[in-house]
Structure formats: C-alpha cells, structure tokens
Design a protein around this motif. Structure first.
Motif, PDB file in Angstrom:
ATOM      1  N   GLN A  81       0.835  -1.193   0.000  1.00 18.68           N
ATOM      2  CA  GLN A  81       0.000   0.000   0.000  1.00 18.68           C
ATOM      3  C   GLN A  81       0.875   1.250   0.000  1.00 18.68           C
ATOM      4  N   THR A  82       0.608   2.150  -0.927  1.00 18.69           N
ATOM      5  CA  THR A  82       1.391   3.372  -1.046  1.00 18.69           C
ATOM      6  C   THR A  82       0.490   4.593  -0.901  1.00 18.69           C
ATOM      7  N   THR A  83       1.104   5.701  -0.528  1.00 15.51           N
ATOM      8  CA  THR A  83       0.396   6.962  -0.347  1.00 15.51           C
ATOM      9  C   THR A  83       1.207   8.080  -0.978  1.00 15.51           C
ATOM     10  N   ALA A 138       5.960  15.380  -6.348  1.00 13.50           N
ATOM     11  CA  ALA A 138       5.075  14.356  -5.802  1.00 13.50           C
ATOM     12  C   ALA A 138       5.916  13.197  -5.298  1.00 13.50           C
ATOM     13  N   LEU A 139       5.691  12.823  -4.043  1.00  9.68           N
ATOM     14  CA  LEU A 139       6.418  11.732  -3.423  1.00  9.68           C
ATOM     15  C   LEU A 139       5.462  10.577  -3.154  1.00  9.68           C
ATOM     16  N   VAL A 140       6.007   9.372  -3.128  1.00  8.91           N
ATOM     17  CA  VAL A 140       5.223   8.188  -2.821  1.00  8.91           C
ATOM     18  C   VAL A 140       5.922   7.447  -1.685  1.00  8.91           C
ATOM     19  N   GLY A 141       5.157   7.053  -0.686  1.00  6.43           N
ATOM     20  CA  GLY A 141       5.706   6.369   0.473  1.00  6.43           C
ATOM     21  C   GLY A 141       4.959   5.086   0.768  1.00  6.43           C
ATOM     22  N   LYS A 142       5.598   4.213   1.539  1.00 10.60           N
ATOM     23  CA  LYS A 142       4.993   2.947   1.936  1.00 10.60           C
ATOM     24  C   LYS A 142       4.066   3.187   3.130  1.00 10.60           C
ATOM     25  N   GLY A 143       2.834   2.713   3.036  1.00  8.63           N
ATOM     26  CA  GLY A 143       1.880   2.939   4.120  1.00  8.63           C
ATOM     27  C   GLY A 143       1.372   4.369   4.095  1.00  8.63           C
ATOM     28  N   GLN A 144       1.200   4.955   5.292  1.00 12.97           N
ATOM     29  CA  GLN A 144       0.756   6.339   5.419  1.00 12.97           C
ATOM     30  C   GLN A 144       1.953   7.273   5.570  1.00 12.97           C
ATOM     31  N   ILE A 145       1.765   8.545   5.196  1.00 15.42           N
ATOM     32  CA  ILE A 145       2.807   9.555   5.299  1.00 15.42           C
ATOM     33  C   ILE A 145       2.385  10.597   6.329  1.00 15.42           C
ATOM     34  N   HIS A 160      14.132   5.998  12.386  1.00 20.88           N
ATOM     35  CA  HIS A 160      14.854   4.960  11.655  1.00 20.88           C
ATOM     36  C   HIS A 160      15.025   5.376  10.202  1.00 20.88           C
ATOM     37  N   PRO A 161      16.198   5.113   9.578  1.00 24.48           N
ATOM     38  CA  PRO A 161      16.418   5.522   8.185  1.00 24.48           C
ATOM     39  C   PRO A 161      15.403   4.949   7.203  1.00 24.48           C
ATOM     40  N   SER A 252       4.977   5.201   7.275  1.00 23.10           N
ATOM     41  CA  SER A 252       4.664   4.284   8.370  1.00 23.10           C
ATOM     42  C   SER A 252       5.249   2.895   8.160  1.00 23.10           C
ATOM     43  N   ARG A 253       5.547   2.529   6.926  1.00 21.29           N
ATOM     44  CA  ARG A 253       6.123   1.219   6.655  1.00 21.29           C
ATOM     45  C   ARG A 253       7.525   1.392   6.121  1.00 21.29           C
ATOM     46  N   ALA A 254       8.409   0.483   6.517  1.00 21.27           N
ATOM     47  CA  ALA A 254       9.801   0.553   6.084  1.00 21.27           C
ATOM     48  C   ALA A 254       9.954  -0.093   4.718  1.00 21.27           C
ATOM     49  N   THR A 255      10.964   0.369   3.989  1.00 19.92           N
ATOM     50  CA  THR A 255      11.271  -0.168   2.675  1.00 19.92           C
ATOM     51  C   THR A 255      12.133  -1.413   2.821  1.00 19.92           C
ATOM     52  N   ARG A 256      11.695  -2.508   2.248  1.00 19.58           N
ATOM     53  CA  ARG A 256      12.473  -3.739   2.257  1.00 19.58           C
ATOM     54  C   ARG A 256      13.496  -3.719   1.132  1.00 19.58           C
TER      55      ARG A 256
END
Length: 274
Positions: A81-83, A138-145, A160-161, A252-256
């Motif tokens: 899920q991305t935001t 425009a930025l896209v992040g994992k979970g909520q921003i 955390h980085p 809210s979610r870290a990048t694997r």
C-alpha cells in the motif's frame, strides 16, 4: 498543480498548463485528458551512470503539451500500500529525498534534481536525491505519510532511516547524524583465582592475564559476535537524529531490500538501449 485523490491517497491528478514540462516515473502514467495531438511524451534518462551507482531510478517520461493538459499518475508498487504526498517548493527550502523510489513526479522550470551519496548509512540506503528551486514535487511512500515539524534547535527527533521519506536540508538546521540508542552491555563472568595463591598474586594475576594477546583476541572476537547478533537478531539500532528547525515526512512502513529493484524493473532495465 498536483492534487492527491482517493482515501488513502493513491492517485495523483496533474493539471499542466500549456508549454509546461512534467517528469514522471516510467510506467506510472494512467491517463491523459486534453488535446492529444499537442501532447508529446519522451523517454528521458537522467544521469544514468551516477544514479545507477547509488541505486536511484533514472528512467522518466518527459511530458509536454502546447495546450493545457490533465494527467493521472499512480504508483508502480502493486504489492505494498502506497500513499502520495505533494510538496510545493518556493525556492526558500531544499528537500532531500531519503528513499530511492520516493520521487514519483515533478514539474518546474527552475527545479533542479541531483543525486546524492550518503556513505554513513548501509549500502542499500546510500542513494538520496536533493531538490532545489521552485516547482511541485510528488512523493510516494509505503503505508501512510506523516509530517513532523521541529521548531528550533531544542527540538530533537530520532527516526529509523527506513522510515524517513524526505526532509528539509537548509541551514541553520544541522545535518542529521547517525545515532544508536543505548543498550545494556553483556558482561563476561569474572575470572576466579584459587585461594591457595597468595593475595598479592591474586591481585596481579587478572591484570597480567588481561594484557596477554590471547585474552585481547578473545575479547575482540566476543565483542564482534555480540555486535553481529544485536544487529542481525535483535534488530539494527541505527537511527538518524534530527535537530530543528526542520520538517520531516515519515512513512509508516519501512522499505524492504526486495522493494528497491523488483524483478519486473530488472527486466525493464535490461531492454533499454544504452
């Protein structure tokens, strides 16, 4: 003008005036509305050598139109899920994008986009992007921003980085520094000396033993084992410490590691002509 659509924010609506230029990640354009005969889309490679070394995507679509245009943009991620988050830059603040795939689209004739190397982090997080000038990004992040604002030098924030999406990087705010939370030390059992040995030698024996090469080697080996175990099993405790004045965007979610270059992108990159 960038408008985020949906709940959660999963689609980006771009209102592009005539003769303006829009850069967007390849494969993210959903649809276009306007005089289609006046629209031009060109595949652009932005500093592929430098960006490849630090793992930042370099394939973008350059979209222009001689008449006003409306475009819909989405994320390339299909499993997470991305935001979206939109940042309006007025030339006063520079932004550093901490995640390799976070920069999705941008527009602005004076907006500059430069890759940056951060060797203080692990190899998988070396690649950053610095943006300066005027424009919309425009930025896209994992979970909520979420946005975190540090007002002055007395405000500190440790994050955390993997969860840092972007942050302002102008003076007088100091640069973020690597930081580790305190942890309890694991003590070795004390060496017991037999009672039959004289008191003076019992006091001297541990100090003599501590100075020997074998004991120092075992001590260094034990310390490295504990460090590796703490990092691999109990989690990496490396954080970044920020001081104000500064604005951060947190995902809210870290990048694997597997999310950095998926198998589909590897096949796509292999087909591009040098």
């Amino acid at each position: 003008k960038f408008d985020v659509l949906g709940t959660p924010a999963s689609l980006l609506n771009v209102a592009l005036p005539a003769s303006a230029t829009l850069f967007t990640r390849r494969g993210t354009l959903v649809g276009v509305n306007g005089e289609l005969d006046n629209v031009t889309s060109t595949l652009s490679m932005l500093k592929p050598t430098v960006r490849t070394l630090v793992g930042i995507p370099f394939l973008y679509q350059k979209i222009t139109s001689t008449t006003p245009l409306t475009a819909l943009i989405t994320s390339k991620s299909s499993s997470v899920q991305t935001t979206f988050a939109v940042v309006s830059m007025d030339g006063r603040l520079d932004w550093t994008i901490a995640q390799r795939n976070a920069l999705l689209a941008w527009t602005g004739s004076t907006l500059t986009v430069k890759p940056k190397l951060v060797p203080s982090l692990s190899l998988s997080r070396w690649g950053n992007t610095v943006l300066s000038g005027r424009g919309e990004i425009a930025l896209v992040g994992k979970g909520q921003i979420y946005q975190v604002t540090l007002q002055d030098e007395s405000d500190e924030f440790v994050v955390h980085p993997a969860n840092i999406l972007a942050y302002t990087s102008n003076l007088p705010a100091p640069k973020p520094v690597p930081y580790r939370l305190r942890h309890s030390r694991i003590k070795l059992p004390r060496l017991q000396v037999p009672q039959s040995i004289s008191k003076s030698y019992r006091r001297l024996f541990p100090s003599l033993l501590q100075d020997t090469n074998i004991v120092q080697f075992l001590s260094r080996t034990w310390y490295r084992i504990i460090t590796v175990l703490r990092t691999a099993i109990w989690g990496d405790e490396l954080f970044f410490k920020f001081k104000g004045p500064c604005t951060l965007l947190i995902q809210s979610r870290a990048t694997r590691l597997s999310d950095l270059i998926p198998a589909s992108e590897m096949d796509e990159l292999a087909r591009v002509q040098p």
